[in-house]
Design an enzyme around this catalytic site. Structure first.
Site, short mmCIF file in Angstrom:
data_model
loop_
_atom_site.label_atom_id
_atom_site.label_comp_id
_atom_site.label_asym_id
_atom_site.label_seq_id
_atom_site.Cartn_x
_atom_site.Cartn_y
_atom_site.Cartn_z
N ASN C 32 15.64 -63.39 -7.09
CA ASN C 32 15.92 -64.34 -5.77
C ASN C 32 16.05 -65.75 -6.19
O ASN C 32 15.18 -66.46 -6.67
CB ASN C 32 14.36 -64.13 -4.98
N SER C 37 18.82 -78.70 -4.71
CA SER C 37 19.86 -79.72 -4.70
C SER C 37 19.78 -80.64 -6.00
O SER C 37 18.85 -81.10 -6.11
CB SER C 37 19.99 -81.03 -3.82
N SER C 38 20.00 -80.07 -7.17
CA SER C 38 20.69 -80.79 -8.25
C SER C 38 20.14 -81.98 -9.03
O SER C 38 20.77 -82.72 -9.79
CB SER C 38 22.11 -81.04 -7.96
N GLU C 91 27.92 -79.39 -8.76
CA GLU C 91 28.68 -77.92 -8.56
C GLU C 91 30.29 -78.44 -8.37
O GLU C 91 30.37 -79.41 -7.58
CB GLU C 91 28.21 -77.26 -7.54
#
Lengths: 152, 152, 152
Positions: C32, C37-38, C91
Protein backbone atom coordinates in the site's frame (compact mmCIF):
# COMPACT_ATOMS: atom_id res chain seq x y z
CA UNK A 1 -4.90 -7.86 8.49
CA UNK A 2 -8.54 -7.12 9.12
CA UNK A 3 -10.71 -5.03 6.82
CA UNK A 4 -14.30 -3.82 6.67
CA UNK A 5 -16.10 -3.01 3.44
CA UNK A 6 -18.66 -0.22 3.57
CA UNK A 7 -20.69 2.11 1.39
CA UNK A 8 -22.98 5.09 1.73
CA UNK A 9 -24.67 7.88 -0.16
CA UNK A 10 -26.35 11.14 0.69
CA UNK A 11 -27.43 14.60 -0.32
CA UNK A 12 -25.97 17.73 1.27
CA UNK A 13 -26.05 21.52 1.01
CA UNK A 14 -22.57 21.64 -0.59
CA UNK A 15 -20.40 19.05 -2.37
CA UNK A 16 -18.16 18.79 0.68
CA UNK A 17 -21.12 18.28 2.99
CA UNK A 18 -22.76 15.74 0.66
CA UNK A 19 -19.49 13.78 0.64
CA UNK A 20 -19.18 14.05 4.42
CA UNK A 21 -22.79 12.92 4.81
CA UNK A 22 -22.12 9.89 2.60
CA UNK A 23 -19.09 8.98 4.75
CA UNK A 24 -21.24 9.48 7.83
CA UNK A 25 -23.93 7.19 6.46
CA UNK A 26 -21.23 4.56 5.93
CA UNK A 27 -20.21 5.06 9.59
CA UNK A 28 -16.76 6.34 8.69
CA UNK A 29 -17.62 10.02 8.99
CA UNK A 30 -15.96 10.68 12.33
CA UNK A 31 -12.43 9.56 11.46
CA UNK A 32 -9.50 10.81 9.41
CA UNK A 33 -9.27 8.81 6.22
CA UNK A 34 -5.79 8.28 4.78
CA UNK A 35 -5.96 6.98 1.23
CA UNK A 36 -3.69 4.05 0.48
CA UNK A 37 -3.24 1.99 -2.65
CA UNK A 38 -5.14 -1.14 -2.57
CA UNK A 39 -3.12 -4.16 -1.42
CA UNK A 40 -4.07 -6.62 1.31
CA UNK A 41 -1.84 -8.77 3.48
CA UNK A 42 -1.82 -12.56 3.41
CA UNK A 43 -5.03 -14.10 4.73
CA UNK A 44 -6.89 -10.87 5.27
CA UNK A 45 -10.15 -11.25 7.20
CA UNK A 46 -13.28 -9.30 6.36
CA UNK A 47 -15.18 -8.11 9.42
CA UNK A 48 -18.19 -6.02 10.25
CA UNK A 49 -17.11 -2.40 10.69
CA UNK A 50 -16.40 -1.87 14.40
CA UNK A 51 -17.14 1.42 16.16
CA UNK A 52 -14.23 3.70 15.31
CA UNK A 53 -12.76 6.30 17.65
CA UNK A 54 -13.58 9.88 16.64
CA UNK A 55 -10.52 11.51 15.09
CA UNK A 56 -8.62 8.23 14.58
CA UNK A 57 -6.21 7.93 11.63
CA UNK A 58 -7.69 5.24 9.40
CA UNK A 59 -6.09 3.78 6.29
CA UNK A 60 -8.58 3.11 3.52
CA UNK A 61 -9.21 2.58 -0.16
CA UNK A 62 -11.97 4.96 -1.16
CA UNK A 63 -14.09 5.22 -4.27
CA UNK A 64 -16.27 8.32 -4.33
CA UNK A 65 -18.32 10.48 -6.65
CA UNK A 66 -20.05 13.76 -5.99
CA UNK A 67 -22.29 15.73 -8.35
CA UNK A 68 -24.56 18.75 -8.34
CA UNK A 69 -26.29 17.77 -11.56
CA UNK A 70 -29.91 16.83 -10.81
CA UNK A 71 -30.79 13.35 -11.97
CA UNK A 72 -27.23 12.05 -12.20
CA UNK A 73 -26.96 8.38 -11.29
CA UNK A 74 -23.80 7.96 -9.21
CA UNK A 75 -22.22 4.54 -8.79
CA UNK A 76 -19.20 4.09 -6.51
CA UNK A 77 -17.78 0.61 -6.20
CA UNK A 78 -14.90 -1.36 -4.68
CA UNK A 79 -14.00 -4.93 -5.65
CA UNK A 80 -11.97 -6.92 -3.12
CA UNK A 81 -10.16 -10.16 -3.97
CA UNK A 82 -8.63 -12.14 -1.11
CA UNK A 83 -6.07 -14.90 -1.44
CA UNK A 84 -3.74 -16.84 0.81
CA UNK A 85 -0.58 -14.90 -0.11
CA UNK A 86 -2.13 -11.43 -0.58
CA UNK A 87 -5.22 -9.59 -1.76
CA UNK A 88 -6.11 -6.74 -4.11
CA UNK A 89 -8.67 -3.95 -4.09
CA UNK A 90 -9.97 -2.03 -7.09
CA UNK A 91 -11.98 1.19 -7.09
CA UNK A 92 -14.37 1.96 -9.90
CA UNK A 93 -17.07 4.54 -10.30
CA UNK A 94 -19.25 6.08 -12.95
CA UNK A 95 -22.00 8.57 -13.64
CA UNK A 96 -25.07 7.55 -15.63
CA UNK A 97 -23.54 4.23 -16.57
CA UNK A 98 -24.95 0.77 -16.19
CA UNK A 99 -24.10 -0.32 -12.62
CA UNK A 100 -23.52 -3.86 -13.81
CA UNK A 101 -20.88 -2.59 -16.25
CA UNK A 102 -19.06 -0.73 -13.47
CA UNK A 103 -19.15 -3.78 -11.22
CA UNK A 104 -17.99 -6.10 -13.97
CA UNK A 105 -15.18 -3.77 -14.91
CA UNK A 106 -14.02 -3.69 -11.27
CA UNK A 107 -14.20 -7.48 -11.04
CA UNK A 108 -12.21 -7.91 -14.26
CA UNK A 109 -9.52 -5.50 -13.07
CA UNK A 110 -9.11 -7.14 -9.68
CA UNK A 111 -9.07 -10.63 -11.24
CA UNK A 112 -6.34 -9.47 -13.62
CA UNK A 113 -4.28 -8.14 -10.69
CA UNK A 114 -4.56 -11.44 -8.82
CA UNK A 115 -3.81 -13.50 -11.95
CA UNK A 116 -0.72 -11.43 -12.62
CA UNK A 117 0.52 -12.23 -9.12
CA UNK A 118 -0.41 -15.93 -9.47
CA UNK A 119 -2.60 -15.75 -6.41
CA UNK A 120 -5.78 -17.82 -6.29
CA UNK A 121 -8.88 -15.85 -5.28
CA UNK A 122 -10.53 -17.42 -2.24
CA UNK A 123 -13.07 -14.67 -1.72
CA UNK A 124 -14.34 -11.95 -4.05
CA UNK A 125 -16.53 -9.18 -2.66
CA UNK A 126 -18.03 -6.22 -4.50
CA UNK A 127 -19.55 -3.33 -2.58
CA UNK A 128 -21.34 -0.50 -4.28
CA UNK A 129 -23.30 2.64 -3.54
CA UNK A 130 -25.94 4.02 -5.91
CA UNK A 131 -27.30 7.51 -5.64
CA UNK A 132 -29.64 9.56 -7.79
CA UNK A 133 -28.77 13.22 -7.34
CA UNK A 134 -31.61 15.46 -6.21
CA UNK A 135 -29.61 18.66 -5.77
CA UNK A 136 -26.11 17.81 -4.57
CA UNK A 137 -25.31 14.16 -3.95
CA UNK A 138 -22.42 11.85 -3.17
CA UNK A 139 -21.83 8.09 -3.23
CA UNK A 140 -18.90 6.30 -1.62
CA UNK A 141 -17.62 2.75 -1.25
CA UNK A 142 -14.57 1.98 0.86
CA UNK A 143 -12.29 -0.67 2.29
CA UNK A 144 -11.28 0.19 5.84
CA UNK A 145 -8.06 -1.27 7.29
CA UNK A 146 -8.82 -2.15 10.91
CA UNK A 147 -6.14 -1.82 13.57
CA UNK A 148 -6.57 -1.85 17.34
CA UNK A 149 -5.54 1.79 17.75
CA UNK A 150 -8.52 3.10 15.75
CA UNK A 151 -11.20 1.33 17.83
CA UNK A 152 -13.27 3.12 20.38
CA UNK B 1 -5.07 15.39 20.24
CA UNK B 2 -3.04 18.53 19.67
CA UNK B 3 -3.15 20.59 16.51
CA UNK B 4 -1.54 23.73 15.14
CA UNK B 5 -3.18 25.96 12.53
CA UNK B 6 -0.86 27.69 10.08
CA UNK B 7 -0.81 29.55 6.79
CA UNK B 8 1.68 30.94 4.32
CA UNK B 9 2.10 32.30 0.83
CA UNK B 10 4.95 32.92 -1.54
CA UNK B 11 6.21 33.35 -5.06
CA UNK B 12 8.63 30.89 -6.67
CA UNK B 13 10.35 30.13 -9.97
CA UNK B 14 8.03 27.16 -10.67
CA UNK B 15 4.62 26.12 -9.33
CA UNK B 16 6.24 23.37 -7.27
CA UNK B 17 8.76 25.78 -5.79
CA UNK B 18 6.12 28.45 -5.08
CA UNK B 19 4.10 25.82 -3.22
CA UNK B 20 7.18 24.63 -1.35
CA UNK B 21 8.05 28.23 -0.47
CA UNK B 22 4.54 28.81 0.89
CA UNK B 23 4.86 25.68 3.06
CA UNK B 24 8.27 26.90 4.17
CA UNK B 25 6.86 30.29 5.11
CA UNK B 26 4.26 28.49 7.21
CA UNK B 27 7.14 26.59 8.90
CA UNK B 28 5.97 23.21 7.61
CA UNK B 29 8.34 23.10 4.64
CA UNK B 30 10.84 20.62 6.05
CA UNK B 31 8.46 17.76 6.79
CA UNK B 32 6.50 15.14 4.86
CA UNK B 33 2.86 16.10 4.78
CA UNK B 34 0.35 13.26 4.70
CA UNK B 35 -3.11 14.50 3.81
CA UNK B 36 -5.91 13.24 6.00
CA UNK B 37 -9.61 13.97 6.03
CA UNK B 38 -10.52 16.53 8.53
CA UNK B 39 -11.76 15.05 11.84
CA UNK B 40 -10.50 15.89 15.31
CA UNK B 41 -10.51 13.83 18.48
CA UNK B 42 -12.49 14.73 21.57
CA UNK B 43 -11.20 17.84 23.35
CA UNK B 44 -8.55 18.71 20.81
CA UNK B 45 -6.16 21.42 21.94
CA UNK B 46 -4.86 24.13 19.60
CA UNK B 47 -1.21 24.97 20.15
CA UNK B 48 1.44 27.16 18.62
CA UNK B 49 3.29 25.17 15.96
CA UNK B 50 6.31 23.57 17.61
CA UNK B 51 9.62 23.10 15.79
CA UNK B 52 9.17 20.00 13.64
CA UNK B 53 11.90 17.47 12.88
CA UNK B 54 13.15 17.62 9.29
CA UNK B 55 11.75 14.69 7.33
CA UNK B 56 9.10 13.79 9.91
CA UNK B 57 5.82 12.23 8.74
CA UNK B 58 3.13 14.74 9.62
CA UNK B 59 -0.61 14.27 9.25
CA UNK B 60 -2.40 17.39 8.08
CA UNK B 61 -5.43 18.92 6.44
CA UNK B 62 -4.16 21.19 3.70
CA UNK B 63 -5.88 23.83 1.62
CA UNK B 64 -3.66 25.16 -1.16
CA UNK B 65 -3.81 27.11 -4.40
CA UNK B 66 -1.07 27.83 -6.91
CA UNK B 67 -1.29 30.00 -10.00
CA UNK B 68 0.97 31.43 -12.69
CA UNK B 69 -1.58 34.02 -13.80
CA UNK B 70 -0.31 37.49 -12.88
CA UNK B 71 -2.71 39.42 -10.69
CA UNK B 72 -4.68 36.40 -9.47
CA UNK B 73 -5.88 36.81 -5.90
CA UNK B 74 -5.42 33.47 -4.14
CA UNK B 75 -7.30 32.68 -0.95
CA UNK B 76 -6.64 29.44 0.93
CA UNK B 77 -8.59 28.84 4.10
CA UNK B 78 -9.27 26.25 6.80
CA UNK B 79 -12.11 26.44 9.30
CA UNK B 80 -11.72 24.44 12.50
CA UNK B 81 -14.59 23.67 14.87
CA UNK B 82 -13.78 22.06 18.20
CA UNK B 83 -16.23 20.36 20.52
CA UNK B 84 -16.14 18.12 23.55
CA UNK B 85 -16.90 14.89 21.69
CA UNK B 86 -15.05 15.63 18.42
CA UNK B 87 -14.09 18.38 16.00
CA UNK B 88 -14.27 19.06 12.27
CA UNK B 89 -12.05 20.83 9.77
CA UNK B 90 -13.09 22.27 6.41
CA UNK B 91 -10.83 23.42 3.58
CA UNK B 92 -11.96 26.12 1.20
CA UNK B 93 -10.13 28.15 -1.36
CA UNK B 94 -10.82 30.43 -4.29
CA UNK B 95 -9.25 32.61 -6.94
CA UNK B 96 -10.38 36.20 -7.44
CA UNK B 97 -13.31 35.74 -5.06
CA UNK B 98 -14.30 37.82 -2.10
CA UNK B 99 -12.23 36.48 0.84
CA UNK B 100 -15.17 37.03 3.19
CA UNK B 101 -17.31 34.77 0.99
CA UNK B 102 -14.72 31.99 1.11
CA UNK B 103 -14.41 32.29 4.89
CA UNK B 104 -18.15 32.35 5.40
CA UNK B 105 -18.62 29.35 3.16
CA UNK B 106 -16.01 27.43 5.19
CA UNK B 107 -17.68 28.43 8.45
CA UNK B 108 -21.12 27.38 7.20
CA UNK B 109 -19.78 24.01 6.06
CA UNK B 110 -18.01 23.24 9.32
CA UNK B 111 -21.03 24.38 11.37
CA UNK B 112 -23.22 22.05 9.30
CA UNK B 113 -20.84 19.14 9.98
CA UNK B 114 -20.91 19.77 13.73
CA UNK B 115 -24.70 20.24 13.76
CA UNK B 116 -25.19 16.98 11.93
CA UNK B 117 -23.15 15.20 14.61
CA UNK B 118 -24.99 17.03 17.42
CA UNK B 119 -21.75 18.39 18.79
CA UNK B 120 -21.71 21.86 20.32
CA UNK B 121 -18.93 24.11 19.01
CA UNK B 122 -16.74 25.36 21.85
CA UNK B 123 -14.14 26.98 19.63
CA UNK B 124 -14.24 28.06 16.00
CA UNK B 125 -11.05 29.17 14.28
CA UNK B 126 -10.57 30.32 10.70
CA UNK B 127 -7.11 30.64 9.23
CA UNK B 128 -6.48 32.03 5.78
CA UNK B 129 -3.69 33.01 3.44
CA UNK B 130 -4.06 35.69 0.77
CA UNK B 131 -1.66 36.10 -2.08
CA UNK B 132 -1.65 38.30 -5.17
CA UNK B 133 0.30 36.50 -7.89
CA UNK B 134 3.24 38.41 -9.34
CA UNK B 135 4.57 35.66 -11.60
CA UNK B 136 4.01 32.29 -9.95
CA UNK B 137 2.42 32.26 -6.52
CA UNK B 138 0.98 29.90 -3.94
CA UNK B 139 -1.16 30.25 -0.82
CA UNK B 140 -1.69 27.53 1.80
CA UNK B 141 -3.58 27.08 5.04
CA UNK B 142 -3.21 23.92 7.10
CA UNK B 143 -4.11 22.06 10.24
CA UNK B 144 -1.14 20.10 11.58
CA UNK B 145 -1.72 17.10 13.83
CA UNK B 146 1.00 17.22 16.50
CA UNK B 147 2.46 14.03 17.91
CA UNK B 148 5.61 13.60 19.96
CA UNK B 149 7.44 11.69 17.25
CA UNK B 150 7.43 14.65 14.84
CA UNK B 151 9.06 17.12 17.24
CA UNK B 152 12.66 18.12 17.00
CA UNK C 1 16.14 7.48 7.35
CA UNK C 2 16.63 4.94 4.60
CA UNK C 3 15.15 5.26 1.13
CA UNK C 4 15.13 3.30 -2.11
CA UNK C 5 14.68 4.89 -5.52
CA UNK C 6 12.85 2.83 -8.13
CA UNK C 7 11.12 3.08 -11.49
CA UNK C 8 9.04 0.94 -13.80
CA UNK C 9 6.80 1.01 -16.83
CA UNK C 10 4.30 -1.31 -18.43
CA UNK C 11 1.28 -1.81 -20.62
CA UNK C 12 -2.01 -3.16 -19.28
CA UNK C 13 -5.60 -3.87 -20.33
CA UNK C 14 -6.93 -0.81 -18.44
CA UNK C 15 -5.29 2.36 -17.11
CA UNK C 16 -5.52 1.03 -13.56
CA UNK C 17 -3.92 -2.26 -14.56
CA UNK C 18 -1.18 -0.56 -16.59
CA UNK C 19 -0.36 1.57 -13.53
CA UNK C 20 -0.43 -1.49 -11.27
CA UNK C 21 1.81 -3.37 -13.71
CA UNK C 22 4.30 -0.48 -13.72
CA UNK C 23 4.37 -0.53 -9.89
CA UNK C 24 4.81 -4.29 -10.03
CA UNK C 25 7.73 -3.97 -12.43
CA UNK C 26 9.31 -1.55 -9.97
CA UNK C 27 8.79 -4.20 -7.25
CA UNK C 28 6.44 -2.02 -5.24
CA UNK C 29 3.25 -3.56 -6.60
CA UNK C 30 2.35 -5.66 -3.56
CA UNK C 31 2.25 -2.90 -0.95
CA UNK C 32 0.00 0.00 0.00
CA UNK C 33 1.57 3.23 -1.13
CA UNK C 34 0.86 6.30 1.00
CA UNK C 35 1.87 9.48 -0.78
CA UNK C 36 3.87 11.94 1.25
CA UNK C 37 5.44 15.24 0.37
CA UNK C 38 9.01 14.95 -0.42
CA UNK C 39 11.33 15.74 2.51
CA UNK C 40 14.16 13.57 3.80
CA UNK C 41 15.67 13.38 7.28
CA UNK C 42 19.24 14.36 8.07
CA UNK C 43 21.82 12.01 6.56
CA UNK C 44 19.37 9.85 4.64
CA UNK C 45 20.91 6.70 3.18
CA UNK C 46 19.97 5.34 -0.24
CA UNK C 47 19.68 1.57 -0.35
CA UNK C 48 18.71 -1.11 -2.80
CA UNK C 49 14.98 -1.79 -2.48
CA UNK C 50 14.55 -4.64 0.00
CA UNK C 51 11.81 -7.23 -0.35
CA UNK C 52 8.66 -5.62 1.01
CA UNK C 53 5.92 -7.44 2.91
CA UNK C 54 2.72 -7.84 0.89
CA UNK C 55 0.09 -5.42 2.15
CA UNK C 56 2.56 -3.26 4.11
CA UNK C 57 1.86 0.46 4.51
CA UNK C 58 4.69 2.21 2.70
CA UNK C 59 5.32 5.96 2.59
CA UNK C 60 6.52 7.17 -0.79
CA UNK C 61 6.94 10.04 -3.20
CA UNK C 62 5.47 8.90 -6.51
CA UNK C 63 5.67 10.37 -9.98
CA UNK C 64 3.40 8.60 -12.45
CA UNK C 65 1.84 9.00 -15.85
CA UNK C 66 -0.69 6.79 -17.62
CA UNK C 67 -2.01 7.17 -21.16
CA UNK C 68 -4.17 5.30 -23.64
CA UNK C 69 -2.94 7.33 -26.61
CA UNK C 70 -0.84 5.10 -28.90
CA UNK C 71 2.64 6.44 -29.46
CA UNK C 72 2.72 8.75 -26.44
CA UNK C 73 6.19 8.98 -24.91
CA UNK C 74 5.75 8.93 -21.12
CA UNK C 75 8.53 10.18 -18.86
CA UNK C 76 8.18 9.91 -15.08
CA UNK C 77 11.05 11.20 -12.99
CA UNK C 78 12.12 11.85 -9.40
CA UNK C 79 15.13 13.94 -8.40
CA UNK C 80 16.57 13.33 -4.95
CA UNK C 81 19.00 15.70 -3.23
CA UNK C 82 20.62 14.57 0.02
CA UNK C 83 22.40 16.79 2.52
CA UNK C 84 23.67 16.54 6.05
CA UNK C 85 20.78 18.45 7.66
CA UNK C 86 17.94 17.25 5.38
CA UNK C 87 17.08 16.23 1.83
CA UNK C 88 14.48 17.07 -0.80
CA UNK C 89 12.65 15.11 -3.48
CA UNK C 90 11.02 16.49 -6.60
CA UNK C 91 8.61 14.72 -8.93
CA UNK C 92 8.42 15.67 -12.58
CA UNK C 93 6.80 14.04 -15.54
CA UNK C 94 5.83 14.80 -19.09
CA UNK C 95 4.28 13.39 -22.25
CA UNK C 96 6.05 13.71 -25.60
CA UNK C 97 8.65 16.06 -24.14
CA UNK C 98 12.41 15.85 -24.28
CA UNK C 99 13.43 13.55 -21.40
CA UNK C 100 16.52 15.67 -20.80
CA UNK C 101 14.29 18.72 -20.30
CA UNK C 102 12.17 16.91 -17.73
CA UNK C 103 15.26 15.70 -15.87
CA UNK C 104 16.89 19.12 -15.94
CA UNK C 105 13.71 20.77 -14.71
CA UNK C 106 13.55 18.31 -11.79
CA UNK C 107 17.21 18.92 -10.97
CA UNK C 108 16.75 22.70 -11.05
CA UNK C 109 13.72 22.49 -8.78
CA UNK C 110 15.39 20.28 -6.20
CA UNK C 111 18.56 22.41 -6.25
CA UNK C 112 16.42 25.49 -5.63
CA UNK C 113 14.75 23.77 -2.64
CA UNK C 114 18.09 22.86 -1.11
CA UNK C 115 19.56 26.33 -1.78
CA UNK C 116 16.59 27.96 -0.12
CA UNK C 117 17.23 25.86 2.98
CA UNK C 118 20.97 26.55 2.87
CA UNK C 119 21.74 22.86 2.77
CA UNK C 120 24.69 21.65 0.72
CA UNK C 121 23.90 18.78 -1.65
CA UNK C 122 26.14 15.81 -0.95
CA UNK C 123 24.37 13.44 -3.31
CA UNK C 124 22.01 14.10 -6.23
CA UNK C 125 20.18 11.19 -7.85
CA UNK C 126 17.72 11.27 -10.72
CA UNK C 127 15.61 8.23 -11.54
CA UNK C 128 13.36 8.08 -14.55
CA UNK C 129 11.07 5.72 -16.43
CA UNK C 130 10.41 6.03 -20.16
CA UNK C 131 7.56 4.31 -21.88
CA UNK C 132 6.18 4.44 -25.41
CA UNK C 133 2.48 3.66 -25.26
CA UNK C 134 1.34 0.74 -27.42
CA UNK C 135 -2.30 0.64 -26.29
CA UNK C 136 -2.49 1.61 -22.61
CA UNK C 137 0.75 2.35 -20.82
CA UNK C 138 2.10 3.70 -17.56
CA UNK C 139 5.46 4.93 -16.28
CA UNK C 140 6.36 5.49 -12.64
CA UNK C 141 9.34 6.66 -10.61
CA UNK C 142 9.29 6.62 -6.83
CA UNK C 143 11.16 7.21 -3.61
CA UNK C 144 10.31 4.56 -1.03
CA UNK C 145 10.80 5.32 2.67
CA UNK C 146 12.16 2.13 4.25
CA UNK C 147 11.21 1.19 7.79
CA UNK C 148 11.66 -2.15 9.51
CA UNK C 149 7.93 -2.82 9.76
CA UNK C 150 7.47 -2.99 5.98
CA UNK C 151 10.15 -5.63 5.36
CA UNK C 152 9.31 -9.21 4.69
Amino acid sequence: MRIAIVSGSSEGPTELNAFDNALYEAEIGDVNLIKVSSMLEANTKVEKLPKLKAGAMVNCVLSSLTSDNEGDELIACVAVAIGEELGCVVEANGINQNPEDIKNEAIEMVKYMMDKRNVKINELIVEEAHHTVKEIGSAIAAVIYITDDILE
